[in-house]
Design an enzyme around this catalytic site. Sequence first.
Site, PDB file in Angstrom:
ATOM      1  N   SER A 307      -7.097   6.232   2.142  1.00 60.90           N
ATOM      2  CA  SER A 307      -5.656   6.213   2.321  1.00 60.90           C
ATOM      3  C   SER A 307      -4.979   7.423   1.666  1.00 60.90           C
ATOM      4  CB  SER A 307      -5.100   4.885   1.781  1.00 60.90           C
ATOM      5  OG  SER A 307      -3.744   4.738   2.081  1.00 60.90           O
ATOM      6  N   ASP A 318      -7.389  21.405   4.533  1.00 63.95           N
ATOM      7  CA  ASP A 318      -6.812  22.128   5.673  1.00 63.95           C
ATOM      8  C   ASP A 318      -6.209  23.463   5.255  1.00 63.95           C
ATOM      9  OD1 ASP A 318      -7.477  20.332   7.609  1.00 63.95           O
ATOM     10  OD2 ASP A 318      -5.426  19.831   8.177  1.00 63.95           O
ATOM     11  N   LYS A 332      -9.304   5.377   6.109  1.00 62.22           N
ATOM     12  CA  LYS A 332      -8.163   4.473   6.266  1.00 62.22           C
ATOM     13  C   LYS A 332      -6.910   5.346   6.298  1.00 62.22           C
ATOM     14  CE  LYS A 332      -4.927   1.286   5.371  1.00 62.22           C
ATOM     15  NZ  LYS A 332      -3.487   1.578   5.258  1.00 62.22           N
TER      16      LYS A 332
END
Length: 436
Positions: A307, A318, A332
């Site tokens: 999460s 990224d 999740k």
Amino acid sequence: MKRRLIFGFVTVLLALNLAIGAKIYLSSAHAADSKDSPDANLEIFADVLQKVRSSYVDGTNLTYHALVQSALKGMVGSLDPHSEFMDVDDYQQLQDDTEGQFGGLGLVVAMKDGFVTVVAPMDDSPGFRAGILSGDRIVKVEGKSVEKTPLSDVVKQLRGDPDTQVSLTVQRPSSGATKDFTLTRAIIHMDMVKDINGKKEFPLGTDKIGYVRITEFGDKTGDELEDALQKLKGQGMKALVLDLRFNPGGLLDEAVNVCGKFLPRGQLVVTTEGRNPGENSVNRAAGHGDELKGEPIVVLVNLGSASAAEIVTGCLQDLHRAVILGEKTFGKGSVQSIFPLEDGSALKLTVAKYYTPSHKVIHEHGITPDIVVPISDEAEAALLVSRSPGGLESLDAKDRARIKDSSDVQLDRAEDLLKGILLYGELSNPEKVAAK
């Protein structure tokens, strides 16, 4: 004349075919509409409800309220593992969780592959101290199988008043081993940010590599991380290990806050996208810029990272702000909204999914590390014991020595990587080194 008769006959056949086709199409369309008609389906539901209430052989004590509640749980539970209809007690339990006032085992669980699966044991909790690991499956509670039992019902069985006991049977998929536990429930209290020793002192070694472990993203995680970074920077930190292993997630805002410590202000951190435009959001760093001024970071993750922990991991990966090292995360990455209902119950519904800055979906995919470093079950269990307050002291001398001698291979690799990066930087900037 003959040609006209043939032409007329063909015309009649075509018209008849068109009429039959139109009738079939309209009948199909009507059937499709009736299948998705709320009125027609509510009539069927009411008919079934009445027949069950009046004719079910063991239904003497059945009530319409109980039947409807069960129907709602089944309907919402069929959508995905994270959507849930919560009755009054369930909703109150969720509110207690938010406030952190509940008795339990400290096991963050989710449905995965049809099993009640441990996402991560919370630090300093009964489940953590017992050695239950991420990925373990809870197959029995109080001696009864929980197969096909809704997740909310299993959680309710695990919860209870502090100092009361509950027994559970846990299966470890990697080995197939099954083990029984009898645990004492407790109120879970924990710091969100800790140092290498499980404290809040944050010492810095001679290599100038700092270490910070975020256990969960609660409402004070950003503030606690800020205090940790200030202590480490005050000692001359040159690189950082950010440990998100066994972090089950938490608040989206705090994940964005944490990312903001290492990114330029205004940098995209995560987006949420749902079916309705109102569920879409763009979340950007709102801090004062990169507090480490580009100093290298390694983020440690494993199956227990979920999460909000995956939001931070995916963002820093990224944007090439950190090297991600360890094992693939849980996966999740969905957003649940709570809709309170008039009778005190509530609907928890998945309304959106998280996306990293490069628009990679997290949900059911997880984050794959830049450098995969697996760790054995034994080493992982040793790590959890060493982190647990009083964990070593509870062992006999032989096991205590074994745990102390075990190494954290993932942390070792992270530190070696950062040492190499720092050495390369010094060799590439000899003038800067001489000036020091």
